[in-house]
Design a protein around this motif. Structure first.
Motif, short mmCIF file in Angstrom:
data_model
loop_
_atom_site.label_atom_id
_atom_site.label_comp_id
_atom_site.label_asym_id
_atom_site.label_seq_id
_atom_site.Cartn_x
_atom_site.Cartn_y
_atom_site.Cartn_z
N THR A 114 -18.20 -4.28 -35.56
CA THR A 114 -19.29 -3.53 -36.20
C THR A 114 -18.90 -2.06 -36.31
O THR A 114 -17.99 -1.59 -35.63
CB THR A 114 -20.59 -3.63 -35.38
OG1 THR A 114 -20.32 -3.24 -34.03
CG2 THR A 114 -21.15 -5.03 -35.39
N THR A 115 -19.59 -1.36 -37.18
CA THR A 115 -19.33 0.06 -37.40
C THR A 115 -20.05 0.86 -36.31
O THR A 115 -21.10 1.45 -36.54
CB THR A 115 -19.77 0.42 -38.83
OG1 THR A 115 -19.03 -0.42 -39.72
CG2 THR A 115 -19.45 1.87 -39.18
N GLY A 116 -19.49 0.81 -35.11
CA GLY A 116 -20.16 1.34 -33.93
C GLY A 116 -21.12 0.30 -33.39
O GLY A 116 -21.57 -0.59 -34.14
N SER A 117 -21.44 0.39 -32.10
CA SER A 117 -22.38 -0.60 -31.55
C SER A 117 -23.78 -0.38 -32.13
O SER A 117 -24.59 -1.28 -32.18
CB SER A 117 -22.40 -0.55 -30.03
OG SER A 117 -22.84 0.70 -29.57
N GLN A 118 -24.04 0.83 -32.59
CA GLN A 118 -25.36 1.12 -33.17
C GLN A 118 -25.63 0.20 -34.37
O GLN A 118 -26.75 -0.27 -34.53
CB GLN A 118 -25.41 2.59 -33.62
CG GLN A 118 -26.70 3.00 -34.29
CD GLN A 118 -27.84 3.26 -33.31
OE1 GLN A 118 -27.62 3.63 -32.17
NE2 GLN A 118 -29.05 3.03 -33.75
N GLU A 119 -24.61 -0.06 -35.18
CA GLU A 119 -24.82 -0.96 -36.32
C GLU A 119 -25.16 -2.37 -35.81
O GLU A 119 -26.07 -3.02 -36.32
CB GLU A 119 -23.58 -1.05 -37.23
CG GLU A 119 -23.88 -1.94 -38.44
CD GLU A 119 -22.67 -2.42 -39.24
OE1 GLU A 119 -21.55 -2.44 -38.71
OE2 GLU A 119 -22.88 -2.83 -40.39
N GLY A 120 -24.42 -2.80 -34.79
CA GLY A 120 -24.68 -4.12 -34.22
C GLY A 120 -26.11 -4.21 -33.70
O GLY A 120 -26.83 -5.17 -33.98
#
Ligand code: PMP
Ligand code: PLP
Length: 425
Positions: A114-120
């Motif tokens: 993912t594009t950083g865990s924030q996206e996940g």
């Protein structure tokens, strides 16, 4: 596990993008395949040619022309295969998920980049949380989580916590208002999702003990809810052995774990990964297909090359260096806190992460103190209220990060903070 009952209508309605399926197929095919499919542009028209990236104390990463063409091109939505396989091996070695791992025969677990865990996290919430749902979490919590959850119109239920994180006895009390036999029934209001930051919590610095995780997991089994384990500070645990994760005890397949490279490789490259039950990770990937398509191929190739050069041993050696740095920063901050703040504040030493959570004595709410008066004194901290479910509730805490400032700066900042508190008391 009946995963269908956890999905929002939007997530359940997601269908694979036909062109994305072809991209995945192409990614796994030999170079002799002639593809007139897909809409990939011709990378010969792109201005970038090659790249050499120096690595501190290690081999340089070379993206020669063929590799650079790949780096500049679309790739599969799960992530590039060589990075995914490296990550799957890492997850197996660190967590050994009891649901059988990632092999196709037993494959109940899946992963995606993912594009950083924030996206996940954001995509996980949008997959699982509908308007009106009850969602469990231990606030104060990461403001990015609140930003992703609150617009979904859910009812956030705050599970009390202390410096060891969420308190299972309180969770049990909250859940006691429901009959677990109702969990599977349509329309049941039993929470279907629990979110927590198990190590070095943002903002509290709290880390959950193994026993607490076991108790929470048993409650998840009893009431049949999923656990979202947001663990970006896993690799910043100051003491070994590292605490066993929810993923490591997930016999049912009810844990979705988000990992992040932000604190150990780069925050700006934007790379993280989701690990969890295949039917749920598939839904996250369908969302990725429809939004970002995939994490930057250049980023993925760069990280993958580094990890393959390092091997698991080199990776963990790098982590040890990062931990040593943050432990020493933490110690500096604690000794400055002892020196300046003893009479005006309280705190618990964090065992992981980058944050000290400080309760100011004699101050009801830190919002005004920080946003108005602290700037005058040239010291900046985060007022604790922003991490509460209701950000206007008065909060006597501030969050101090020990990641970026030097020990001298930290010391001076706490001297200024002490002055500020004394003036306000
Ligand atoms: N819109 C249209 C009409 C497209 O053809 C494409 C790419 N095929 C996109 C959007 C997505 O572009 P990007 O790679 O910049 O996300
Ligand atoms: N989750 C928590 C608890 C965090 O503290 C952060 C970053 O501050 C994130 C997620 C987002 O991390 P990433 O940079 O991997 O998106």
């Amino acid at each position: 596990m009946n995963y269908a009952r956890f999905l929002t209508a939007v997530s359940a309605a997601r269908r694979p993008s036909p062109i994305r399926i072809l991209t995945e197929l192409q990614q796994r095919s030999p170079p002799s395949l002639i593809s007139l499919a897909g809409g990939a542009p011709n990378p010969n028209t792109f201005p970038f040619q090659s790249a050499t990236i120096k690595v501190k104390g290690g081999e340089a990463l070379v993206l020669d022309e063929p590799l650079m063409k790949r780096a500049l091109q679309y790739s599969g939505s799960y992530g590039i295969p060589e990075l995914l396989s490296w990550m799957k091996d890492l997850q197996k070695s660190l967590h050994n998920p009891p649901t059988a791992g990632f092999s196709p025969e037993r494959g109940q677990m899946e992963m995606c980049v993912t594009t950083g865990s924030q996206e996940g996290l954001c995509k996980i919430f949008e997959m699982l949380v509908s308007s009106g749902d009850n969602v469990l979490l231990d606030a104060p919590t990461y403001s990015g989580t609140l930003a992703a959850l609150q617009p979904l119109g859910c009812n956030l239920i705050n599970v009390p916590s202390d410096h060891h994180g969420m308190i299972p006895a309180d969770l049990r009390k909250i859940l006691g208002q429901w009959d677990p036999a109702e969990a599977q029934k349509p329309g049941s209001s039993i929470p279907r999702v629990l979110y927590t930051i198990p190590n070095g919590g943002n903002p509290t610095g709290a880390s959950m003990t193994h026993e607490r995780k076991q108790e929470v997991y048993e409650l998840a089994r009893k009431y049949d809810f999923l656990i979202i384990e947001d663990d970006p500070y896993y690799f910043l645990q100051f003491q070994k052995p590292w605490a066993p994760t929810f993923l490591s005890m997930d016999v049912d397949g009810r844990v979705l774990r988000t990992d992040s490279f932000s604190k150990i490789l780069s925050s700006g490259l934007r790379i993280g990964f989701v690990t969890g039950p295949k039917p749920l990770v598939e839904r996250v990937v369908l969302h990725i297909q429809a939004s970002t398509m995939h994490t930057s191929t250049f980023t993925q190739l760069m990280v993958s090359q580094l990890l393959h050069n390092w091997g698991p041993g080199g990776f963990l050696k790098h982590i040890d260096g990062v931990i040593d740095f943050y432990r020493s920063q933490r110690n500096s901050m604690l000794s400055s806190a002892d020196k300046w703040l003893k009479d005006v504040a309280e705190w618990h030493p964090p065992m992981a992460g980058m944050f000290l959570w400080i309760k100011l004595k004699g101050i009801k709410d830190t919002q005004q103190l920080i946003m108005e008066r602290a700037l005058e004194k040239e010291v900046l901290l985060v007022p604790g209220g922003v991490f509460n479910i209701n950000s206007s509730d008065p909060c006597p805490y501030v969050r101090a990060a020990f990641s970026l400032s030097t020990p001298q700066q930290i010391d001076e900042a706490f001297r200024r903070l002490a002055d500020l508190i004394k003036e306000a008391m």
